[in-house]
Design a protein around this motif. Structure first.
Motif, short mmCIF file in Angstrom:
data_model
loop_
_atom_site.label_atom_id
_atom_site.label_comp_id
_atom_site.label_asym_id
_atom_site.label_seq_id
_atom_site.Cartn_x
_atom_site.Cartn_y
_atom_site.Cartn_z
N ILE A 306 44.85 41.87 46.69
CA ILE A 306 45.20 41.97 45.18
C ILE A 306 44.98 43.59 44.78
O ILE A 306 44.23 44.20 45.50
N CYS A 307 45.62 43.75 43.69
CA CYS A 307 45.38 45.04 42.98
C CYS A 307 45.98 46.24 43.75
O CYS A 307 45.52 47.31 43.72
N ILE A 308 46.94 46.02 44.55
CA ILE A 308 47.69 47.12 45.19
C ILE A 308 48.46 48.10 44.29
O ILE A 308 48.66 49.09 44.55
N ASP A 314 44.50 49.53 34.82
CA ASP A 314 44.93 48.07 34.92
C ASP A 314 43.85 47.13 35.22
O ASP A 314 43.75 45.99 34.60
N CYS A 315 43.34 47.44 36.29
CA CYS A 315 42.08 46.37 36.77
C CYS A 315 40.99 46.52 35.76
O CYS A 315 40.60 45.35 35.64
N HIS A 316 40.64 47.41 35.27
CA HIS A 316 39.59 47.48 34.22
C HIS A 316 39.86 46.42 33.32
O HIS A 316 39.21 45.61 32.94
N SER A 317 41.27 46.78 32.71
CA SER A 317 41.65 45.90 31.43
C SER A 317 41.58 44.34 32.04
O SER A 317 40.90 43.18 31.21
N CYS A 318 42.07 44.17 33.02
CA CYS A 318 42.05 42.67 33.57
C CYS A 318 40.91 42.06 33.85
O CYS A 318 40.80 40.95 33.49
N ILE A 319 39.98 43.17 34.20
CA ILE A 319 38.46 42.53 34.47
C ILE A 319 37.83 42.23 33.12
O ILE A 319 37.17 41.17 32.92
FE1 FES Z 1 43.07 44.62 39.51
FE2 FES Z 1 43.08 42.31 37.97
S1 FES Z 1 44.70 43.71 38.28
S2 FES Z 1 41.53 43.36 38.89
#
Ligand code: FES
Ligand code: 5AD
Length: 354
Positions: A306-308, A314-319
Motif C-alpha cells: 500500500i501507499c505506493i 497523503d499518508c499523513h492525512s490518511c493516518i
Molecule cells: Fe498511505 Fe493511508 S495512504 S497510510
C-alpha cells in the motif's frame, strides 16, 4: 485465560492453544485483553515513525524477499545522503518525532558516512533515529550508536532453526541472535519481529517466536504476514492469514506488556482495515512511508504494497483520519522504550527533550 495468563504469564502450551482456536468468542476475548493491556501500559497515543527506504540494493538472497540479490527484474536505486537528509527534514515538517532509515543490506553505505548522516539529522532535526539496515560488525553498530542512533530493528523472522536456514541461504540464525545481543549491550532500543504464515512454519514455532520476544525483552516487535512475491522462489505459496497475524500481535502485547508494536504496512496490504484491526488488538505504532514518490514502487519487498501512489502528505492525512476514527490520538513525544533500562529516556521523553 486465567488472571495470571491475562497478566502476561502464558505458557507455550497456552499460546499454542490460543493460536489454534477457531472459537470466535475466545478470539474476541483475546483481542479484548490485548487491547486492555495496550491501554494500561501504552495509553491511547499512537506513535508515528516516518520510514525512509533509502536503498533497495541487498547483498542477501532471502527466499521470500523481493529485494533479494537474485531478483534481476527489480530496478535498483540508492538515495544520496543529501536526498536522505532532505526526506528526514520532511519527517520533521510533518511533526513525526522518529525517522526510520531502512534499506536492503547495502555495504555501499560506508559506516563513516552513515555516522555523518546520523550526526547531522540529530543535530539539525532533533529526531529520534531508528536504523533498519541489517547485519553489520559490532564495531559498526557501536560507532553508529555513538553518532546518535537511538534504535535498531533486526527481525529474527522465524525462530524455527531449520526453516530459518532454508529461507536464508546466506545468513545464520546464531549470527542474528548475536547481532541482537550486541545491539542491546550497546544501548540501542532494539526491535525484533517475525513473519507469519511462512511456508512450512508451524504453530509451535510461532509460539516460540512470541516467547523469544519476551526472553530478549525487546523494546519493539514488528509482526506481519508473509506475502509471496512473484519474482522469488516462493511465488507459488500462500499469504499469511490476517487472523493469525492479529492473534500473534495480541499475544505479543500481553506477554511483552510495554513493547512498542507497529500496525505494519504488510498487515494493511492483506486487508484494507488490517492496520486499524491491529491497533485494536495490541498495536500502538504506525510507520508511515516518507520515501520520495519516485523510489517507492521499487522498494517492493512484497507485491501490492500500500501507499505506493500516495506521497508523505497523503499518508499523513490518511493516518490522522485512521487514528481519529479509532478514538485515539497521535503522540507528540519521541515514544522511546518504556523498559526500565531506559528510565532516563522516558523522563526526557515526558519533558520532550531531544
Ligand atoms: Fe498511505 Fe493511508 S495512504 S497510510
Ligand atoms: N512478505 C512479507 N514481509 C516480508 N518481509 C520481507 N519479505 C517479505 C514478504 N515476502 C519483511 C521482513 C523484513 C521486513 C523489512 O519485511 O520481515 O524484516
Amino acid at each position: 485465560m486465567n488472571p495470571s495468563e491475562e497478566e502476561g504469564t502464558l505458557s507455550k502450551r497456552k499460546i499454542i492453544e490460543l493460536l489454534k482456536t477457531k472459537n470466535k468468542e475466545e478470539v474476541y476475548r483475546l483481542y479484548q485483553i490485548a487491547d486492555k493491556t495496550r491501554k494500561k501500559y501504552m495509553g491511547d497515543e499512537i506513535h508515528l515513525r516516518g520510514i525512509i527506504e533509502f536503498s533497495n540494493y541487498c547483498r542477501r538472497d532471502c527466499l521470500y524477499c523481493g529485494l533479494r540479490r537474485s531478483n534481476a527484474r527489480l530496478h535498483r536505486y540508492r538515495m544520496t545522503f543529501s536526498e536522505i537528509f532532505q526526506t528526514a527534514l520532511k519527517t520533521q515538517t510533518l511533526n513525526f518525532k522518529t525517522v526510520v532509515l531502512q534499506s536492503g543490506e547495502d555495504p555501499a553505505y560506508r559506516v563513516e558516512d552513515l555516522c555523518l548522516l546520523i550526526k547531522k539529522i540529530k543535530k539539525e532535526l532533533h529526531l529520534a533515529i531508528t536504523l533498519c539496515i541489517g547485519e553489520r560488525p559490532r564495531q559498526e553498530y557501536e560507532v553508529m550508536k555513538e553518532a546518535g542512533a537511538d534504535r535498531f530493528l533486526l527481525k529474527h523472522e522465524t525462530s524455527d532453526y531449520p526453516l530459518y536456514k532454508r529461507l536464508h541461504p546466506d545468513l545464520f540464525y546464531e549470527d542474528r541472535l548475536k547481532c541482537l545481543s550486541w545491539l542491546k549491550e550497546l544501548g540501542y532500543q532494539v526491535g525484533s519481529g517475525n513473519m507469519v504464515g511462512l511456508p512450512g512454519q508451524s504453530v509451535e514455532s510461532l509460539a516460540e517466536d512470541i516467547l523469544l520476544f519476551k526472553k530478549l525483552d525487546v523494546d519493539m516487535v514488528g509482526i506481519g504476514p508473509f506475502i509471496p512475491h512473484y519474482d522469488t522462489p516462493l511465488r507459488n505459496t500462500k499469504t499469511g492469514s490476517l487472523d493469525a497475524v492479529l492473534k500473534i500481535i495480541a499475544i505479543a502485547r500481553i506477554v511483552t506488556k510495554n513493547a512498542h508494536i507497529p500496525a505494519t504496512t504488510a498487515v494493511g496490504t492483506i486487508d484494507p482495515l488490517g492496520r486499524q484491526k491491529a491497533l485494536q488488538c495490541g498495536a500502538n505504532v504506525i510507520m508511515p512511508n516518507i520515501t520520495p514518490q519516485k523510489y517507492r514502487r521499487d522498494y517492493q519487498i512484497y507485491p501490492d504494497k500500500i501507499c505506493i501512489f500516495e506521497d508523505a502528505e497523503d499518508c499523513h492525512s490518511c493516518i490522522q483520519g485512521m487514528v481519529k476514527s479509532l478514538g485515539r490520538t497521535i503522540a507528540s513525544s519521541f515514544g522511546h522504550s518504556l523498559k526500565k533500562r531506559f528510565k532516563n529516556l522516558e523522563e526526557k521523553d515526558e519533558k520532550n527533550i531531544p
